[in-house]
Structures are given as structure tokens and as C-alpha cells.
Design a protein around this motif. Structure first.
Motif, PDB file in Angstrom:
ATOM      1  N   VAL A   7       0.858  -1.181   0.000  1.00 36.47           N
ATOM      2  CA  VAL A   7       0.000   0.000   0.000  1.00 36.47           C
ATOM      3  C   VAL A   7       0.895   1.232   0.000  1.00 36.47           C
ATOM      4  O   VAL A   7       1.677   1.443   0.936  1.00 36.47           O
ATOM      5  N   TYR A   9       1.443   5.424  -0.295  1.00 39.21           N
ATOM      6  CA  TYR A   9       0.856   6.754  -0.121  1.00 39.21           C
ATOM      7  C   TYR A   9       1.214   7.625  -1.318  1.00 39.21           C
ATOM      8  O   TYR A   9       2.396   7.821  -1.632  1.00 39.21           O
ATOM      9  N   VAL A  15      -4.304   6.475  -1.586  1.00 41.64           N
ATOM     10  CA  VAL A  15      -3.393   5.340  -1.442  1.00 41.64           C
ATOM     11  C   VAL A  15      -3.724   4.328  -2.530  1.00 41.64           C
ATOM     12  O   VAL A  15      -4.838   4.297  -3.051  1.00 41.64           O
ATOM     13  N   GLU A  16      -2.747   3.510  -2.861  1.00 41.69           N
ATOM     14  CA  GLU A  16      -2.948   2.540  -3.941  1.00 41.69           C
ATOM     15  C   GLU A  16      -2.058   1.333  -3.687  1.00 41.69           C
ATOM     16  O   GLU A  16      -0.921   1.470  -3.222  1.00 41.69           O
ATOM     17  N   ASP A  50      -2.016   5.872  10.597  1.00 40.78           N
ATOM     18  CA  ASP A  50      -1.847   5.930   9.140  1.00 40.78           C
ATOM     19  C   ASP A  50      -2.754   6.992   8.533  1.00 40.78           C
ATOM     20  O   ASP A  50      -2.371   7.697   7.589  1.00 40.78           O
ATOM     21  N   VAL A  54      -2.378   9.972   5.636  1.00 47.76           N
ATOM     22  CA  VAL A  54      -3.147   9.943   4.395  1.00 47.76           C
ATOM     23  C   VAL A  54      -4.013  11.200   4.256  1.00 47.76           C
ATOM     24  O   VAL A  54      -4.239  11.680   3.142  1.00 47.76           O
ATOM     25  N   THR A  62       5.339  11.378  -0.583  1.00 45.17           N
ATOM     26  CA  THR A  62       4.647  10.448  -1.474  1.00 45.17           C
ATOM     27  C   THR A  62       5.597   9.312  -1.838  1.00 45.17           C
ATOM     28  O   THR A  62       6.815   9.470  -1.848  1.00 45.17           O
ATOM     29  N   LEU A  66       3.135   2.122   3.369  1.00 43.92           N
ATOM     30  CA  LEU A  66       2.539   2.291   4.689  1.00 43.92           C
ATOM     31  C   LEU A  66       2.500   0.981   5.470  1.00 43.92           C
ATOM     32  O   LEU A  66       2.722  -0.097   4.924  1.00 43.92           O
ATOM     33  N   ALA A 372      -7.444   0.531  -0.255  1.00 39.58           N
ATOM     34  CA  ALA A 372      -7.867   1.912  -0.475  1.00 39.58           C
ATOM     35  C   ALA A 372      -9.295   2.131   0.016  1.00 39.58           C
ATOM     36  O   ALA A 372      -9.604   3.155   0.631  1.00 39.58           O
ATOM     37  N   TYR A 375      -9.278   2.248   3.806  1.00 42.79           N
ATOM     38  CA  TYR A 375      -8.863   3.573   4.283  1.00 42.79           C
ATOM     39  C   TYR A 375     -10.028   4.558   4.193  1.00 42.79           C
ATOM     40  O   TYR A 375     -10.269   5.353   5.113  1.00 42.79           O
TER      41      TYR A 375
END
Length: 396
Positions: A7, A9, A15-16, A50, A54, A62, A66, A372, A375
Motif C-alpha cells: 500500500v 501513499y 493510497v494505492e 496511518d 493519508v 509520497t 505504509l 484503499a 482507508y
């Protein structure tokens, strides 16, 4: 080389899950570490800490991977590792700690002096904590393994309780640390600020320590309803701007023996408007805690908050009514939790059915690919603790 996903940031509220490097046994500066292991991540959790990053409320860069709440299976050993074995299922403290420095020898592993060139204290996947790669991933490297890792004695038993044991990496010892340092004991009247996962873990810890009454205050009705279902006394902070009145209404007295801040710097003022007020929890706890009482502060406070609403808070300066705390002889306990001080005894409490923490925090398993969305849901205040399952090992 094996593949790895984690994951990442990518900027405020983004997030991806991306392909990332397979872990190497080296520190963030590239120096080889032989006293390390590589883990296949069995479970890794999304934490409120976290979310601070985010949301853009820290100086996190970036591209950061995470994740600091990690449970995993050892698949590779460095040549200096003597006691951890390949195949061990282990809990990983979120603190990165060398085990050799003055503070580590004092069991203050949250402020290890050797793992972060910028300041005392290191952590996986967190801003200003040394640059260690995070564990919301399929695989992760853990340094100083013999010191940091605790293997579960029975792997099959541990997997049957994995939704509880995954909380050992952070939120359970963090809540316990807050309760212990607030002086909670048999018969204590306790107030916990915040009904998120850390607040619930704090409340559970207070009960284990013998508290007579545990109240939890929040503005999120879903979280308060869940807290009440777990046996705690909910205080809806939207119904009044006076915490003392709410406590008196709940228990017939206006002060508590011990209080714990499980909210941190993104706190909102009590009442219907709920404007952000970073010191509001600390000020309210000084008001309701008895003279000579203690205030545990496991909630996160930062040295830099670029998203703060006032200039002072951007550099970690809070408008605290410290004179009140001084006048009442309060004791304040702050800082990163030294997880190794607590997680072995808490592991035993879980394994022997004294502490069903997964149920208490409403542990909810989702695949890594849905991180994602996890989150996003957590940021909206879902009354859940999201547990990521990178390899599909946790079942339903």
C-alpha cells in the motif's frame, strides 16, 4: 526475485496497492543487516495513525509504503539470527528497535537511539521514523529479529485467534500502555477519550486491569453504540459542551480516577459544532481527572502538522491549560508505546481467552487489494478495525 505488492501513499487522501521491491536485509541507508528476517505477511492492519498521514496532516513523502501493524511468517533468516526460526509465526512490534542502546535496555523501545538518524524512535512505514519500509504488503523485512520478534508458541492455535493476535503489534499494547500509565487498577473509575480502535483497546485494557467503570466519549454514534455493546458506558459528546456534566449524569460524580487520551492532535471541540481544537481533549482531561490523578496520552501528537487550522498547531504548539494540571498535581504520560514491554503478557491473555480484543474492536478482514476502500471507510468513521489479508490466509 519474488514479487511483492504494498500500500503506497500517493498524496492527500490517496493510497494505492502497487508493485514494490521485494525486501532486502538492509537498513534505509542501504547498509546490510544480518540480524534480520524476511516475513511473509499474514495480517497487517490499517491504523488511525496511518490516517493522519493519508489525510495530509503530516510531512509524509509520497511513495512511502505504509503499515506498522504486522504479523507474519518467517521465510528467510539473516546469518546473525540465532533464536528465531524459519516457519515461526511472529508478532512484530511497530517500534523498530536495536536492542542495544540505553533506551532499549530500559525497555523504552519506542525511543530507540540507533534506528533513526533524525530523532529517537523508529517505526515501520511512518513519517519521520527512520525510513523503514512499511508492512501493508505481501512481504517485509524486520531488523534485529531476535530482540524484536515474539513467536507464537502454537502456530495452529495462533491462526485460530489471528484476529485477536494481530492487535498485538500496536493498538492493544498502546491502549494498555495508556491505561497502565493513567494508574488504572482495581476499582478505578476511568474515562477514555475516543471510541476508535485504540480507545476500545484502552477500555478493554482498563477492564483487564480491574476498573470498576469505563466510560468512552466520542461524537460518532456508530462507534458509541459498538462501545456500549461491549460493556462500556458511552458518552455522546455532541449532546453537551461540558464533559463534567456528562460524567456526573453517567455515574453521579464529577471526577474520575484515571483518564486516557486515545484521540490525539486531530481532536474536535465537544458539542454540536465540533470544530477542530487540537488541545481540547488534554484540557478536558485535566478538568475531569481527580487531584493527584494520572493522564495517559497514547493518542498521537506531532511536531509538524501542515494541515492545522492555526499557525501554532502547525509546529506542534498547543493551547493547553497546563496550569490546571499543575495545580491538581496531575501526572502526564506521553509518547510512542514501547510494545515489547507489554505484548508477551497480552499475548498470553489472548491465548487463554481473557481478552477477545478482535471482537472488542470489531476486527474486519479485507484483502490487500481493497486497502484503499478500507482507508476510505475508516476515514468516514466506520466502527471497525480493518485487517488486511495479503495472502488470503485468514479465511472468512
Amino acid at each position: 526475485m519474488a514479487e511483492n505488492r504494498g500500500v503506497v501513499y500517493l498524496g492527500q487522501n490517496k493510497v494505492e496497492v502497487q508493485s514494490i521491491d521485494f525486501p532486502k536485509m538492509q537498513n534505509p541507508a542501504g547498509k546490510k543487516i544480518e540480524h534480520a528476517v524476511i516475513l511473509k505477511v499474514v495480517s497487517t492492519n490499517i491504523c488511525g495513525s496511518d490516517q493522519h498521514m493519508v489525510r495530509g496532516r503530516t510531512t509524509a513523502p509520497t511513495g512511502m509504503v505504509l503499515g506498522h501493524e504486522i504479523t507474519g511468517e518467517v521465510i528467510e533468516l539473516g546469518s546473525d539470527v540465532e533464536y528465531i526460526k524459519k516457519g515461526d509465526l511472529v508478532t512484530v512490534p511497530f517500534n523498530v528497535a536495536c536492542g542495544r542502546c540505553r533506551t532499549c535496555r530500559m525497555q523504552e523501545t519506542g525511543v530507540c537511539l540507533n534506528v533513526n538518524p533524525g530523532r529517537a524512535g523508529g517505526a515501520f512505514g511512518y513519517v519521520d521514523m527512520g525510513g523503514w519500509v512499511g508492512g501493508q504488503a505481501e512481504y517485509v523485512m524486520v531488523p534485529y529479529a531476535d530482540f524484536n520478534l515474539i513467536p507464537f508458541p502454537d502456530k495452529e492455535q495462533a491462526m485460530s485467534k489471528i484476529k485477536d493476535l494481530t492487535m498485538l503489534s500496536d493498538i492493544l499494547p498502546t491502549g494498555f500502555h495508556g491505561a497502565v500509565n493513567a494508574g488504572v487498577g482495581v476499582g478505578s473509575i476511568v474515562y477514555v477519550a475516543g471510541a476508535g480502535p485504540v480507545g476500545l483497546a484502552t477500555a478493554a485494557s482498563a477492564h483487564v486491569l480491574g476498573a470498576a467503570v469505563v466510560m468512552i466519549g466520542d461524537m460518532n454514534k456508530e462507534r458509541l453504540a459498538h462501545a456500549e455493546s461491549m460493556g462500556y458506558v458511552p458518552l455522546d459528546l455532541t449532546t453537551s459542551d461540558n464533559l463534567t456534566d456528562l460524567i456526573e449524569k453517567a455515574i453521579g460524580q464529577r471526577e474520575v480516577d484515571a483518564s486516557i487520551d486515545a484521540v490525539g492532535f486531530e481532536a474536535k471541540a465537544q458539542g454540536k459544532d465540533g470544530e477542530e481544537a487540537p488541545a481540547t481533549v488534554l484540557n478536558s482531561l485535566m478538568t475531569i481527572t481527580r487531584a493527584a490523578g494520572s493522564i495517559g496520552i497514547p493518542g498521537l501528537y506531532v511536531t509538524e502538522d501542515p494541515g492545522a487550522h492555526d499557525e501554532a498547531s502547525k509546529t506542534g504548539n498547543l493551547k493547553m491549560r497546563f496550569g490546571l494540571g499543575w495545580a491538581k498535581s496531575h501526572r502526564f504520560y506521553t509518547g510512542q508505546t514501547p510494545v515489547l514491554k507489554y505484548n508477551r503478557q497480552l499475548m498470553q491473555a489472548i491465548l487463554h481467552d481473557r481478552l477477545p480484543i478482535g471482537k472488542i474492536v470489531n476486527a474486519t478482514v479485507i484483502p490487500l487489494s481493497e486497502a484503499a476502500q478500507g482507508y476510505a471507510d475508516f476515514d468516514k468513521g466506520a466502527a471497525k478495525k480493518f485487517v488486511l489479508d495479503p495472502h488470503g490466509m485468514l479465511g472468512a
